[in-house]
Design a protein around this motif. Structure first.
Motif, short mmCIF file in Angstrom:
data_model
loop_
_atom_site.label_atom_id
_atom_site.label_comp_id
_atom_site.label_asym_id
_atom_site.label_seq_id
_atom_site.Cartn_x
_atom_site.Cartn_y
_atom_site.Cartn_z
N THR A 44 0.49 -1.26 0.36
CA THR A 44 -0.39 0.52 0.10
C THR A 44 0.77 1.38 0.40
O THR A 44 0.74 2.24 -0.42
N ASP A 45 1.43 0.80 0.73
CA ASP A 45 2.94 2.53 0.80
C ASP A 45 3.48 2.19 -0.43
O ASP A 45 3.52 3.29 -1.55
N VAL A 46 3.67 1.60 -1.66
CA VAL A 46 4.04 1.78 -2.75
C VAL A 46 3.00 2.22 -3.75
O VAL A 46 3.41 2.84 -4.87
N LEU A 47 1.94 1.71 -3.48
CA LEU A 47 0.82 1.99 -3.93
C LEU A 47 0.72 3.82 -4.14
O LEU A 47 0.67 4.55 -5.17
N HIS A 48 0.77 4.29 -2.79
CA HIS A 48 0.87 5.67 -2.60
C HIS A 48 1.46 6.22 -3.08
O HIS A 48 1.51 7.66 -3.84
N ARG A 49 3.23 5.52 -3.55
CA ARG A 49 3.82 7.03 -3.71
C ARG A 49 3.87 6.88 -5.42
O ARG A 49 4.46 7.70 -6.24
N LEU A 50 3.00 5.11 -5.71
CA LEU A 50 2.74 6.03 -7.49
C LEU A 50 1.93 6.93 -7.92
O LEU A 50 1.55 7.09 -8.52
N ASP A 63 0.12 7.97 -11.30
CA ASP A 63 0.35 6.72 -12.12
C ASP A 63 -1.25 6.61 -12.22
O ASP A 63 -2.42 6.29 -11.79
N ASP A 64 -1.98 5.55 -13.83
CA ASP A 64 -3.05 4.97 -14.23
C ASP A 64 -2.84 3.84 -13.08
O ASP A 64 -2.24 2.81 -13.80
N PHE A 65 -3.14 3.06 -12.04
CA PHE A 65 -3.35 2.06 -11.65
C PHE A 65 -4.41 0.96 -12.66
O PHE A 65 -3.80 -0.07 -12.97
N VAL A 112 15.30 -14.98 -8.06
CA VAL A 112 14.45 -15.59 -8.50
C VAL A 112 13.27 -14.05 -8.99
O VAL A 112 12.94 -13.52 -7.97
N GLN A 113 13.47 -14.15 -10.64
CA GLN A 113 12.41 -12.30 -10.65
C GLN A 113 11.49 -13.09 -11.76
O GLN A 113 11.20 -14.08 -12.35
N VAL A 114 10.20 -12.76 -11.47
CA VAL A 114 8.66 -13.48 -11.81
C VAL A 114 8.44 -12.05 -12.42
O VAL A 114 7.98 -10.68 -11.74
N LEU A 115 8.06 -11.77 -13.97
CA LEU A 115 7.34 -10.82 -14.78
C LEU A 115 6.35 -11.15 -15.15
O LEU A 115 5.96 -11.97 -16.08
N ILE A 116 4.78 -10.16 -14.32
CA ILE A 116 3.82 -10.48 -14.82
C ILE A 116 3.11 -9.07 -15.11
O ILE A 116 3.62 -8.14 -15.23
N ASP A 117 2.75 -9.14 -16.43
CA ASP A 117 1.72 -8.28 -16.92
C ASP A 117 0.43 -8.09 -16.10
O ASP A 117 -0.39 -8.83 -16.79
N MET A 118 0.46 -6.78 -15.84
CA MET A 118 -0.76 -6.88 -15.12
C MET A 118 -1.36 -5.14 -14.89
O MET A 118 -0.26 -4.44 -14.42
N PRO A 119 -2.36 -5.29 -14.45
CA PRO A 119 -2.91 -3.36 -14.00
C PRO A 119 -1.83 -3.41 -12.26
O PRO A 119 -1.97 -4.92 -11.72
N VAL A 120 -2.29 -2.57 -11.05
CA VAL A 120 -1.95 -2.72 -10.48
C VAL A 120 -2.44 -1.74 -9.70
O VAL A 120 -2.51 -1.01 -8.39
N THR A 121 -4.08 -2.19 -9.92
CA THR A 121 -5.34 -1.51 -8.99
C THR A 121 -5.12 -2.31 -8.20
O THR A 121 -3.90 -3.46 -8.04
#
Length: 151
Positions: A52-58, A63-65, A109-118
């Motif tokens: 939630t802190d990261v989302l606040h920074r975005l 940002d358009d979530f 291990v890095q996992v990349l996911i194409d997604m919105p961040v709502t």
């Protein structure tokens, strides 16, 4: 502490001859399971707060979530075997595109996911990654993405 509870239960119930050693081990395993669940819940709550802190920074960046973007989740593993297993699980079941970095320890291990961040979607995916980390005994370092604003 669990050993103490085991011996306490054994002392209380030994005079009743109700609990066999199998039942005692079942009781101990149940206690261990409940503690593990509480540990997972605690980690989920910590992750939710950090997410939630990261989302606040975005949000403060405009940002358009709802816009799709590549979101990377990173796991830190103490052994190559765990890293290969986690990457294999996430890749084989197509949860995302996995990258395994074994140039130095800890293994990443890095996992990349194409997604919105709502918030609801991001917290669900992040919670899932937290559970994967707990199941495999690896650390989830977090997630990141590039803010998407404008057209």
């Amino acid at each position: 502490m669990l050993i103490y509870l085991f011996f306490l239960a054994r002392a209380v119930f030994s005079s009743w001859d109700i609990l066999t050693s199998d039942i005692m081990w079942l009781l101990l395993n149940t206690l261990l399971g409940n503690l593990r669940i509480m540990s997972i819940i605690s980690k989920l709550m910590e992750a939710t707060e950090a997410d939630t802190d990261v989302l606040h920074r975005l949000d403060s960046s405009g940002d358009d979530f709802s816009k799709f973007r590549e979101v990377d989740f990173t796991f830190k593993c103490d052994s190559k075997e765990k890293a290969v297993t986690v990457a294999g699980f996430l890749g084989d079941f197509q949860y995302g595109t996995t990258n395994f970095i074994d140039e130095e320890q800890p293994y990443i291990v890095q996992v990349l996911i194409d997604m919105p961040v709502t918030q609801n979607i991001l917290l669900c995916v992040s919670g899932f990654m937290t559970c994967i980390g707990e199941l495999y005994g690896v650390e989830v370092e977090g997630w990141g993405c590039i803010a998407q604003n404008g057209t």
